[in-house]
Design a protein around this motif. Structure first.
Motif, PDB file in Angstrom:
ATOM      1  N   ILE A  94      16.422 -16.514 -24.535  1.00 48.12           N
ATOM      2  CA  ILE A  94      16.932 -17.817 -24.099  1.00 48.12           C
ATOM      3  C   ILE A  94      18.396 -17.614 -23.742  1.00 48.12           C
ATOM      4  O   ILE A  94      19.205 -17.259 -24.616  1.00 48.12           O
ATOM      5  N   LEU A  95      18.752 -17.825 -22.476  1.00 50.32           N
ATOM      6  CA  LEU A  95      20.080 -17.457 -21.997  1.00 50.32           C
ATOM      7  C   LEU A  95      21.000 -18.651 -21.778  1.00 50.32           C
ATOM      8  O   LEU A  95      20.630 -19.641 -21.143  1.00 50.32           O
ATOM      9  N   HIS A  96      22.214 -18.502 -22.304  1.00 47.81           N
ATOM     10  CA  HIS A  96      23.304 -19.451 -22.090  1.00 47.81           C
ATOM     11  C   HIS A  96      24.165 -18.949 -20.945  1.00 47.81           C
ATOM     12  O   HIS A  96      24.500 -17.762 -20.878  1.00 47.81           O
ATOM     13  N   HIS A  97      24.547 -19.848 -20.059  1.00 47.46           N
ATOM     14  CA  HIS A  97      25.436 -19.464 -18.966  1.00 47.46           C
ATOM     15  C   HIS A  97      26.516 -20.530 -18.787  1.00 47.46           C
ATOM     16  O   HIS A  97      26.294 -21.726 -19.028  1.00 47.46           O
ATOM     17  N   ARG A  98      27.679 -20.083 -18.406  1.00 49.58           N
ATOM     18  CA  ARG A  98      28.747 -20.970 -17.942  1.00 49.58           C
ATOM     19  C   ARG A  98      29.723 -20.104 -17.165  1.00 49.58           C
ATOM     20  O   ARG A  98      30.359 -19.218 -17.726  1.00 49.58           O
ATOM     21  N   ARG A  99      29.753 -20.331 -15.865  1.00 50.72           N
ATOM     22  CA  ARG A  99      30.558 -19.506 -14.964  1.00 50.72           C
ATOM     23  C   ARG A  99      30.218 -18.022 -15.135  1.00 50.72           C
ATOM     24  O   ARG A  99      31.110 -17.160 -15.121  1.00 50.72           O
ATOM     25  N   SER A 100      28.943 -17.721 -15.279  1.00 49.59           N
ATOM     26  CA  SER A 100      28.588 -16.348 -15.649  1.00 49.59           C
ATOM     27  C   SER A 100      27.271 -15.858 -15.069  1.00 49.59           C
ATOM     28  O   SER A 100      26.738 -14.851 -15.531  1.00 49.59           O
ATOM     29  N   HIS A 101      26.714 -16.529 -14.069  1.00 49.66           N
ATOM     30  CA  HIS A 101      25.431 -16.070 -13.521  1.00 49.66           C
ATOM     31  C   HIS A 101      25.497 -14.611 -13.087  1.00 49.66           C
ATOM     32  O   HIS A 101      24.583 -13.827 -13.366  1.00 49.66           O
TER      33      HIS A 101
END
Length: 258
Positions: A126-133
């Motif tokens: 389960i991946l979290h992203h924020r300005r990081s794709h």
């Protein structure tokens, strides 16, 4: 309906989480997946799921709560995976956050170590992203990770969405699409076939349109279903049926995982 991302273990729900769960079930929520974020929180997730068959769990180290001693935290995660009485359906919530002060190199190292662990355990993530794709995709490619997973609270272009899909991932769709102003995300989600999508609330955060300022809850996930049905020009029943099938295809079930 299945809420594939709900932090039911957080303090905001501590006084009444069982009532929240009951309300969700009464509104047609079949399952809820609680992602892990810190070493200290895993036991509570395990205890909650032990008494409630509708709950699935994942264990992980969230970049926002970056551990003071990463190696020790990773060792604790490995031990948790080996000793837990409730087998997780995924490793997560993990990822890279480009909006916090923790150095990106340290975040990626922790992320890739958890991808390796997921590969060893044959578990999705389960991946979290924020300005990081770009950083997540870079790490997935570098790690040769093939277990798949879900991009939590996806927002981004259709091009980025299809890069994740090509890597074996599904997109988590939540309250963002209930806001008419979220045109970019709504358009992307409208163009992505339903078999690549999962429902989520991210409760207690990310409230639906019209519920700003109030605690988000899994019982409101029907509003995501309604928005998704509208965007795809199909019935809510079709959305529910397909996203439920997507969930079990990715995560299996606790019965299958024992």
């Amino acid at each position: 309906m299945i809420d594939s991302h709900c932090h039911l273990d957080l303090p905001e729900f501590e006084p009444d989480w069982q009532d929240v769960l009951s309300s969700a079930v009464s509104k047609g929520v079949e399952r809820i997946l609680i992602p892990g974020t810190t070493v200290s929180g895993w036991q509570r997730q395990q205890d909650m799921a032990a008494d409630n068959a509708q709950l699935d769990v994942a264990f992980g180290l969230h970049p926002y709560f970056f551990p003071d001693e990463p190696d020790n935290a990773l060792a604790a995660l490995r031990e948790q995976l080996q000793t837990t009485t409730i087998k997780p359906v995924a490793i997560g919530e993990i990822g890279v956050d480009g909006a916090i002060d923790t150095p990106i190199e340290a975040q990626q190292a922790l992320f890739e170590a958890q991808l390796e662990m997921a590969s060893e355990q044959s578990l999705p993530v389960i991946l979290h992203h924020r300005r990081s794709h770009h950083l997540l995709l870079e790490s997935i490619k570098r790690s040769r990770f093939t277990q798949g997973g879900v991009i939590h609270a996806f927002s981004g272009s259709e091009q980025v969405a299809r890069q994740y899909i090509d890597a074996g991932f599904k997109l988590g769709v939540g309250g963002t699409i209930t806001y008419s102003r979220a045109q970019k995300t709504r358009q992307t989600v409208a163009n992505i076939p339903l078999q690549h999508l999962l429902l989520e609330t991210d409760a207690p955060d990310m409230p639906m349109s019209g519920r700003q300022g109030a605690r988000n809850e899994p019982q409101f996930i029907g509003e995501v279903v309604a928005a998704l049905a509208e965007l795809h020009g199909i019935t809510p029943e079709v959305v529910t049926e397909q996203t439920t099938a997507n969930y079990f295809a990715l995560f299996g079930s606790r019965t299958q995982c024992k």
